[in-house]
Design a protein around this motif. Sequence first.
Motif, PDB file in Angstrom:
ATOM      1  N   GLY A   1      14.770  -2.885 -12.843  1.00  0.00           N
ATOM      2  CA  GLY A   1      15.386  -3.260 -13.982  1.00  0.00           C
ATOM      3  C   GLY A   1      17.097  -2.732 -14.230  1.00  0.00           C
ATOM      4  O   GLY A   1      17.764  -3.366 -14.895  1.00  0.00           O
TER       5      GLY A   1
ATOM      6  N   LYS B   1      20.824   1.261 -20.318  1.00  0.00           N
ATOM      7  CA  LYS B   1      20.983  -0.282 -20.174  1.00  0.00           C
ATOM      8  C   LYS B   1      21.729  -0.534 -21.731  1.00  0.00           C
ATOM      9  O   LYS B   1      21.233  -0.162 -22.522  1.00  0.00           O
ATOM     10  CB  LYS B   1      19.687  -0.778 -19.887  1.00  0.00           C
TER      11      LYS B   1
ATOM     12  N   SER C   1      12.710  -0.200 -20.301  1.00  0.00           N
ATOM     13  CA  SER C   1      14.188  -0.397 -20.243  1.00  0.00           C
ATOM     14  C   SER C   1      14.937   0.760 -20.969  1.00  0.00           C
ATOM     15  O   SER C   1      16.050   0.618 -21.324  1.00  0.00           O
ATOM     16  CB  SER C   1      14.797  -1.880 -20.460  1.00  0.00           C
TER      17      SER C   1
END
Length: 148
Positions: free
Chosen positions: A54, A75, A91
């Motif tokens: 991811g 992220k 994430s």
Amino acid sequence: MRHLDFSPLYRSTVGFDRLFSMLDQMNSDAPSYPPYNIERTGENAYRISMAVAGFADKDLSVEAKEHVLTVKGEKPAEEDGRDVLYRGIASRAFERRFQLAEFVRVEGAHLENGLLHIDLVREVPEAMKPRRIEIATGAPKQIETLSA
């Protein structure tokens, strides 16, 4: 696991403080995200592989400084209007540190199929490598003096 107290050794050793601090860090509970492998790929070559599914290459940073390799992942917040009912894919941001031995340098890093591969190589200087000393036989050489 029980804690080891290295304070008595500090009184009788010089220059081993970095070793003792590394041992103390090993005793502490380290975070388990993201999972990783460390493998030997050659006599003086190693690879760290981290599962960073991811994350894109722009979300990751790899830095080597003073015998410490730091891998960070962050992220940007997803605000695309999706209503996620269950989030099983992590994430979250992370920072993972690895202690590098002397003469180990980072050769490169690449992202492939959700795995970040960091290649390391140990380059021992010629002066530090063992060398063979020839043993002479017979009488030792004598230096002659010249009379003026």
